[in-house]
Design an enzyme around this catalytic site. Structure first.
Site: not given
Ligand code: 9MR
Ligand code: ZN
Length: 553
Positions: A164, A480, A526, A535
């Site tokens: 993101d 992602h 993937d 992601e």
């Molecule tokens: O890395 C984070 C993971 O541990 C959490 O379970 C998840 C849901 O809250 O969020 C992940 O972090 C994301 C962040 O909120 C927004 N940018 C992308 C991050 C990686 O997925």
């Protein structure tokens, strides 16, 4: 992160018809080397591209592995030290190709470091440095202050967090900490590194040039009174467009004590790193750090962050801030030597958080590391922290010894971003060796376990994937990641670390792919749509950089 943005998802690539798993980047000549089979075999060979045999042996069964749901065998070929390109053969099965050689990790190390350049926000990525993954200047409009929407601020710059376009302070501080501690512990590999980024020639290593880009942004996230805003994001994640085409309004979201403490910690740490190259920059970092700490002293209670209503971007919420405050006090004590930081560090030390944790929501380990590497604190405290790191490494070693893959995760630890835990466990092994260097004669005890975590990341896992884009013939290519999708380039931006298997399947695409009983390590695809599996994030890349550096040094 949104459900609605992919009209035209790319197809998932064919699964590897593969039952012989190796580290696809390869093995250093003197390191331990083993392949893992998911079938019984009585014999294996190591052959080169022409089919010539260089080694043969008998695989050893290691029993049923709960994480992967497979009965495993291990084929050890440590004795093969002749540099070359090989694969493993067992009956009709063979592995992906891999290399044996002294510099096998360099390309992966370089690409994982350069990935931070590819995450840059607020500037153009020119063809000169970014090649076919270039993009326009992004996210430079001023951002609206959430709490007083008449005010707007320049908070441009820094790295996009992940797939993101948000920029989050605690995530940023964590990634910077991994990189700075990597640089502090293994300077020689960073000093030699050339990842071809703007700003050169320079006295500084590329890692420091790149981290400075993030720090310049980070300092803009500090309020006049020292507090630090938790994040700058839009209200919802952008569609799958290039960053320059994301026109969503940006908001500077409220401050938190977690963000402020992590900020205080990492700016103090950074000031010690940059001082010898640029004392004015170092002074500025220190001033920001002290201001943040001053605010923390004024507000000693926990001020967490929750997304305001209607905001769907990352939250990075935490339940308390003791570890964050401990880290800040420890870094400020190490940077200044001032008594007051020492006494508040002591005050937090016994607060029941994990003093060896190196992740984004649990940062106590960085504080411990500060004290240990600087040798600052009473002998009793240093001893205790030293012993805690060693004990943690021993605990993880036992888990690895029970896993046919050599993996440090227990079957219940395959949650969102499991690869970060694999990699920070790898860091723990290297830290333990580093701490023991002066106290125990002979070989580092934990290095081979650190290498096993990298092996897992790069292909010695039941999916067969190398979880780093561009590393290995069978690697993740459809993470992602917005620019990676929107750039129209088939080959993914290299060096991005995927989050990895997640038993909890927290997006609907992933949930639809795997039945309930799927073994945790197989919960991976993937696929661009699977944001809870595939992601990428800056703090998943940074421990990979640390681990690779340590294994190369
Ligand atoms: O890395 C984070 C993971 O541990 C959490 O379970 C998840 C849901 O809250 O969020 C992940 O972090 C994301 C962040 O909120 C927004 N940018 C992308 C991050 C990686 O997925
Ligand atoms: Zn941007």
């Amino acid at each position: 992160m949104n459900d609605d943005e992919l009209d035209n998802p790319r197809p998932e690539r064919l699964e590897a018809a593969n039952r012989v798993f190796v580290n696809q980047a390869g093995y250093r000549t003197e390191d331990e080397k083993f392949a893992v089979f998911t079938f019984p075999a009585s014999f294996f060979t190591v052959v080169d591209e022409n089919g010539r045999t260089f080694f043969s042996g008998v695989p050893v069964p290691t029993g049923f592995d709960e994480a992967s749901g497979e009965k495993l065998c291990r084929a050890d070929f440590t004795e093969l030290t002749l540099p070359g390109k090989y694969r493993i053969q067992a009956g009709a099965d063979c592995s992906m190709y891999f290399t044996i050689g002294e510099n096998v990790y360099q390309p992966c190390f370089d690409s994982c470091m350069k990935a931070f350049y590819f995450q840059r926000c607020g500037c153009e990525l020119t063809e000169r440095y970014a090649g076919m993954w270039k993009h326009g200047k992004c996210h430079c409009d001023s951002a609206i202050l959430w709490e007083n929407q008449k005010i707007s601020l320049d908070v441009s710059g820094g790295w996009h967090d992940a797939g993101d376009y948000g920029r989050y302070v605690t995530a940023a501080a964590t990634a910077l900490a991994h990189l700075f501690y990597g640089y502090k512990m293994f300077p020689e590999v960073f000093i030699m590194q050339d990842i071809d980024i703007p700003g050169k020639p320079s006295d500084m290593s590329d890692v420091l040039i790149e981290c400075r880009y993030e720090l310049e942004w980070l300092m803009k996230m500090q309020r006049f009174d020292g507090a630090v805003w938790h994040k700058v994001t839009s209200m919802k994640h952008a569609g799958f467009v290039m960053p320059e085409d994301d026109r969503e309004k940006l908001y500077v979201m409220p401050v938190s004590s977690n963000a402020t403490a992590d900020f205080a910690a990492v700016t103090a740490l950074a000031s010690t790193v940059y001082r010898k190259f640029d004392s004015r920059f170092a002074d500025m970092l220190m001033k920001c750090s002290e201001a943040a700490y001053g605010w923390l002293e004024k507000y000693p209670h926990f001020i967490g962050f929750k997304n305001p209503k209607g905001c769907g971007t990352g939250e990075y919420g935490e339940k308390d801030d003791r570890d964050n405050r401990f880290w800040a006090a420890a870094e400020l004590f190490c940077a200044t030597g001032e008594e007051k930081y020492y006494s508040s560090m002591l005050e937090f030390l016994n607060d029941g958080f994990q003093r060896t944790a190196l992740g984004f929501a649990s940062v106590g380990g960085f504080g411990s590391l500060a004290l240990l590497l600087n040798g600052k604190g009473s002998a009793a405290i240093l001893n205790r922290l030293h012993n805690e790191f060693i004990a943690r490494a021993e605990q993880l070693k036992e888990i690895c010894d029970k896993s046919g893959w050599g993996l440090s995760l227990t079957p219940d630890q395959f949650y969102w971003g499991s690869n970060m835990t694999v990699l920070t466990n790898g860091m723990t092994f290297l830290i333990a060796d580093h701490l023991e260097k002066h106290s125990i004669d002979g070989k580092p005890r934990f290095r081979k376990y650190a290498a096993m975590q990298l092996n897992y990341l790069l292909g010695t896992n039941v999916t067969g994937y190398s979880f780093v884009t561009g590393t290995g013939d069978f690697c993740v290519n459809y993470p992602h990641h917005r620019p990676a999708f929107a750039d129209g380039v088939e080959e993914c931006i290299p060096g991005l670390v995927s989050g990895g298997p997640n038993k909890h399947l927290e997006d609907r695409y992933a949930a639809a792919l795997f039945p309930e009983e799927t073994p945790p390590m197989k919960c991976f695809s993937d696929n661009t749509e699977c944001y809870s599996l595939n992601e990428t994030a800056i703090y998943w890349n940074s421990p990979a950089v640390f681990l690779l550096a340590g294994l190369m040094s």
